[in-house]
Write an enzyme that holds these catalytic residues in place. Sequence first.
Site, mmCIF file in Angstrom:
data_model
loop_
_atom_site.group_PDB
_atom_site.id
_atom_site.type_symbol
_atom_site.label_atom_id
_atom_site.label_comp_id
_atom_site.label_asym_id
_atom_site.label_seq_id
_atom_site.Cartn_x
_atom_site.Cartn_y
_atom_site.Cartn_z
ATOM 1 N N HIS A 19 -11.811 11.813 29.751
ATOM 2 C CA HIS A 19 -12.411 12.909 30.504
ATOM 3 C C HIS A 19 -11.492 13.399 31.602
ATOM 4 C CE1 HIS A 19 -16.055 10.612 29.062
ATOM 5 N NE2 HIS A 19 -16.050 11.738 28.403
ATOM 6 N N ASP A 119 -18.033 17.945 34.464
ATOM 7 C CA ASP A 119 -17.847 17.909 33.015
ATOM 8 C C ASP A 119 -19.153 17.555 32.304
ATOM 9 O OD1 ASP A 119 -18.012 15.174 33.114
ATOM 10 O OD2 ASP A 119 -15.863 14.836 32.873
#
Length: 470
Positions: A19, A119
Amino acid sequence: MEAKTGAHVAILPSPGMGHLIPLVVFAKHLAATHSFSITFINLTTDSSAAQSSVLSNLNDVGLSSVQFVDLPPADLSDLPSSAKIETRISLTMFRSLSSLRALLGDLTSKFPNTVLVADIFGTDAFDVADELSLPKYLFFPSNATFLSLVCQLPALDTKVSGEYRDLRELRLPGCSSPFPGKDLVSPLQDRKDAAYAWFLHQAKRYPRADGIFVNTFEALESQALQFLKENRASFPEVFPVGPLTLEQPENDSDCLRWLDEQPPGSVVFVSFGSGGTLSYEQYQNLAHGLEKSGQRFLWVIRTPELTEGPAAFFTVESKGDPKAYLPEGFLERTKGVGMVVPSWAPQTRVLAHAATGGFLTHCGWNSTLESIQNGIPLIAWPLYAEQKMNAILLVDEIKVAIRPKIQEDGIIKEEEIERVVRGLMEGEEGKALRAKMRDLRDAAAATALAEGGSSYGSLVNATQKWRSNV
Ligand SMILES: *[C@@H]1O[C@H](CO)[C@@H](O)[C@H](O)[C@H]1NC(C)=O
Ligand SMILES: *[C@@H]1O[C@H](CO)[C@@H](O)[C@H](O)[C@H]1NC(C)=O
Ligand SMILES: *[C@@H]1O[C@H](CO)[C@@H](O)[C@H](O)[C@H]1NC(C)=O
Ligand SMILES: *[C@@H]1O[C@H](CO)[C@@H](O)[C@H](O)[C@H]1NC(C)=O
Ligand SMILES: CC(=O)N[C@H]1CO[C@H](CO)[C@@H](O)[C@@H]1O
């Protein structure tokens, strides 16, 4: 720290290197090319060299515009050890909200024009952004096809009873070919697991974003992007800002030196990503298949999985001597033709090397983008569900990959490996895939984040609003 434009972006990556990397690259563009000041929020307890090395990419744009802030680690000690990664990440976010509230409060007093970018596991932070009246954006590190699927998940959840994996065929708008339900990403494979509930929870909150950045580009996924555009009434504006990949630092490794000695386009690179390994039996078949193919290879090898499951999530190191799990005499017989490296190779440099002509990959999105950027055709060997979906697209839609046949027992036999490796490196099919991949490479170069490209324009469009919010 001084804001150059008045606009400031607070970036909230979920824990996990996968990520972190695309968000670091995204942040770099925002700071370097678009002159925003950035606060990068650290929610992990990870202090590994690998993470610091990724974050150090933000140092070149000058620390005056990028700052790092650590939030106190969230306590997950009450979770059962069986809790899945999606559950862990979502809960880390959720349990960090009060410290995030304090941090964003602080930041907005310094930078009144602050924008939050979270995110896919960070949508709970949208509540905090709302309390502080901050614009809030979602960063989607994967591709637009997957994004269009996630945007349809809340509807799918009410329509479908039972498990998606039992659906023989799932036909979704925005995905040009139907695919079996069992190829959906892993958190969608068990609707009774908390990981599914969390994934759905996040998906239901996507529409609240003021915009969504996605790591793809027009020429690669025009169909899925078109679908998302048509859904503007119920879904935020989507900004394709890819391909976002991270170039590895100069690294004088043995495998690059070995590649220097190989003829152009002659080597197939074999790697299953930072979290991937195979069973012992599969290793035997892969080794024999590579050997029989007679092709040159560079193989990144990790200790085989001894437990069940195709692959582990976190980085698997190569422990002990690879000889212990390779066929007897394999290294001696393939000396000169092949090279085996334990655990790690500088992937972006290998893919960019003139000697590399093919890539046997687990189809992680980042590996796919890196391969596209170098025009290297693929053998698609997906390890997890999400990658299976990538493989479908790569094989059936954009036609840049060969997919080996998997037997009922889950094993890919040596003869099949020999066939696909030869097919890719020598055959007519390989030639066609290579030509298609080179077209895609050129499209990526033209549309990517370079000034004038579509992803550049898309980022300009998104951020124009941030400036005009002043
Ligand atoms: C992130 O914060 C933790 C403390 O919670 C710290 O141990 C770690 O080193 C930090 N990571 C980085 C890359 O700064
Ligand atoms: C190359 O990078 C790897 C992984 O970060 C590291 O282990 C290795 O020491 C590096 N080699 C050189 C020569 O810098
Ligand atoms: C993007 O990912 C989704 C889900 O993982 C998949 O359906 C799609 O095929 C992928 N797209 C590409 C270009 O690989
Ligand atoms: C940016 O916005 C303008 C105006 O809405 C639009 O015409 C243009 O196509 C957009 N550019 C990109 C690359 O999305
Ligand atoms: C940009 C990026 O995410 N790069 C990584 C892609 O995955 C490979 C293997 O998992 C890494 O080596 C890259 O650093």
